[in-house]
Design an enzyme around this catalytic site. Structure first.
Site, short mmCIF file in Angstrom:
data_model
loop_
_atom_site.label_atom_id
_atom_site.label_comp_id
_atom_site.label_asym_id
_atom_site.label_seq_id
_atom_site.Cartn_x
_atom_site.Cartn_y
_atom_site.Cartn_z
N ASP A 41 -0.98 -6.06 -0.45
CA ASP A 41 -1.30 -5.59 0.61
C ASP A 41 -2.92 -5.24 0.67
OD1 ASP A 41 0.26 -4.94 2.81
OD2 ASP A 41 1.37 -3.10 1.67
N GLU A 77 8.25 -3.94 11.26
CA GLU A 77 8.80 -2.66 10.68
C GLU A 77 9.19 -1.68 11.78
OE1 GLU A 77 6.24 -1.07 7.65
OE2 GLU A 77 7.36 0.91 7.64
N ASP A 81 0.90 -1.30 0.12
CA ASP A 81 -0.12 0.05 0.10
C ASP A 81 0.88 1.30 -0.08
OD1 ASP A 81 0.85 -0.25 2.52
OD2 ASP A 81 -1.29 -0.07 3.50
N SER A 82 2.20 1.26 0.14
CA SER A 82 3.11 2.36 -0.15
C SER A 82 3.14 2.73 -1.66
CB SER A 82 4.61 1.81 0.12
OG SER A 82 4.72 0.63 -0.67
N GLU A 138 -2.02 -5.49 8.61
CA GLU A 138 -1.30 -4.93 9.77
C GLU A 138 -2.12 -5.23 10.90
OE1 GLU A 138 -0.59 -0.81 9.03
OE2 GLU A 138 0.47 -1.29 6.99
N LYS A 173 -1.32 -9.30 2.55
CA LYS A 173 -0.77 -9.12 4.04
C LYS A 173 -1.69 -7.99 4.73
CE LYS A 173 3.17 -6.10 3.94
NZ LYS A 173 2.57 -4.87 4.64
O1 KIV Z 1 3.55 -0.96 1.70
C1 KIV Z 1 4.85 -1.66 1.73
O2 KIV Z 1 5.55 -1.17 1.09
C2 KIV Z 1 5.03 -2.11 2.81
C3 KIV Z 1 6.53 -2.39 3.32
C4 KIV Z 1 6.91 -1.22 4.07
C5 KIV Z 1 6.64 -3.80 4.08
O3 KIV Z 1 3.98 -2.62 3.43
#
Ligand code: KIV
Length: 274
Positions: free
Chosen positions: A86, A184, A47-48, A117, A115
């Site tokens: 994500d 993280e 989600d970055s 959180e 993934k």
């Molecule tokens: O979205 C992302 O890039 C991440 C990494 C920082 C692990 O979740």
């Protein structure tokens, strides 16, 4: 479909002699193709995306549909690496049914796992996903989707009590059945504690050298980010500088009429010039 499976990743514990896991984020077909050619184990459609591709200040401004759009592009590279997607903010916070539906969209777009959180608080969602046969990766510590609750991007688990809570969260996720956990933004001792406590691999980012693997964001690793890199980033190239240099040369060549040359121009059919 990728050849690297979640059970294979689950087995990759350094203390059992495995090589460290290598994960890099990817958001499009060429990026995924180049990163996969380097032989990484996992590609994360993170989600970055919100920050490094779409230019937002945080990861709260990206939707399931936007992530799915980029998962499709990454999957089109037909990578050897395992593709994780994500689950974005609010896609797994409302109900178990929503969580499974949203994860299903990402799997159908081409991801092999998702993934999310959070720890104990997310267990019902994790179990619902696993019941739907969707492999899940956890993410603990400085979880960027909690930026408002944390009051900024701050290193987490800096006290013994907080470190214990993080280890408890990790154990709960492991017991529920996640195949790996991203850790993280924590002190290296916490990275070590949680890695030692688990039988599944940890993948660190800003969590020191003791985790079972490392992940970096594509744009940080390659020098494509507008912000100063965080302390934990090692930048391996300045692609941003190379892009500006290359495009400046192109602009100069267009302006001085040296581009296109005869070699870069189609031949005229005789009929047009007779
Ligand atoms: O979205 C992302 O890039 C991440 C990494 C920082 C692990 O979740």
């Amino acid at each position: 479909m990728s050849e690297v499976t979640s059970p294979q990743i689950r087995a990759r514990k350094r203390r059992n002699g495995s090589d460290p896991l290598v994960m890099v984020t990817a958001y499009d077909e060429p990026g995924a193709r180049y990163v996969d050619a380097a032989g990484v184990d996992l590609l994360l459609v993170g989600d970055s995306l919100a920050n490094v591709v779409l230019g937002h200040e945080d990861t709260l401004h990206v939707t399931v549909e936007e992530i799915a759009h980029h998962v499709r592009a990454v999957a089109n590279a037909k990578p050897h690496a395992h593709v994780v997607a994500d689950l974005p903010w609010l896609s797994y916070h409302v109900s178990e049914a929503d969580t499974v539906t949203n994860a299903g969209i990402l799997i159908r777009a081409g991801a092999q796992s998702v993934k999310l959180e959070g720890g104990v608080v997310r267990l019902p969602m994790v179990k619902a996903l696993l019941n739907a046969e969707i492999p899940v990766m956890g993410h603990l510590g400085l979880t960027p989707q909690s930026v408002l609750a944390f009051g900024g991007f701050k290193v987490q688990a800096k006290t013994k009590a907080a470190a214990k809570l993080l280890v408890d969260d990790a154990l709960a996720l492991q017991d529920a059945g996640v195949f790996a956990i991203v850790i993280e933004g924590v002190p290296p001792e916490v990275g070590r504690l949680v890695t030692d406590a688990l039988d599944i691999p940890t993948i660190g980012i800003g969590a020191g050298p003791f985790t079972d693997g490392q992940v970096l964001v594509f744009h940080d690793l390659l020098g494509l980010n507008k912000n100063k890199p965080a302390k934990f980033v090692r930048q391996y190239a300045d692609l941003g500088g190379l892009i500006t240099e290359a495009v400046s040369k192109y602009a100069q060549d267009v302006r001085n009429a040296s581009f296109p040359s005869a070699e870069e121009t189609y031949a005229n059919p005789a009929e047009l010039t007779d």
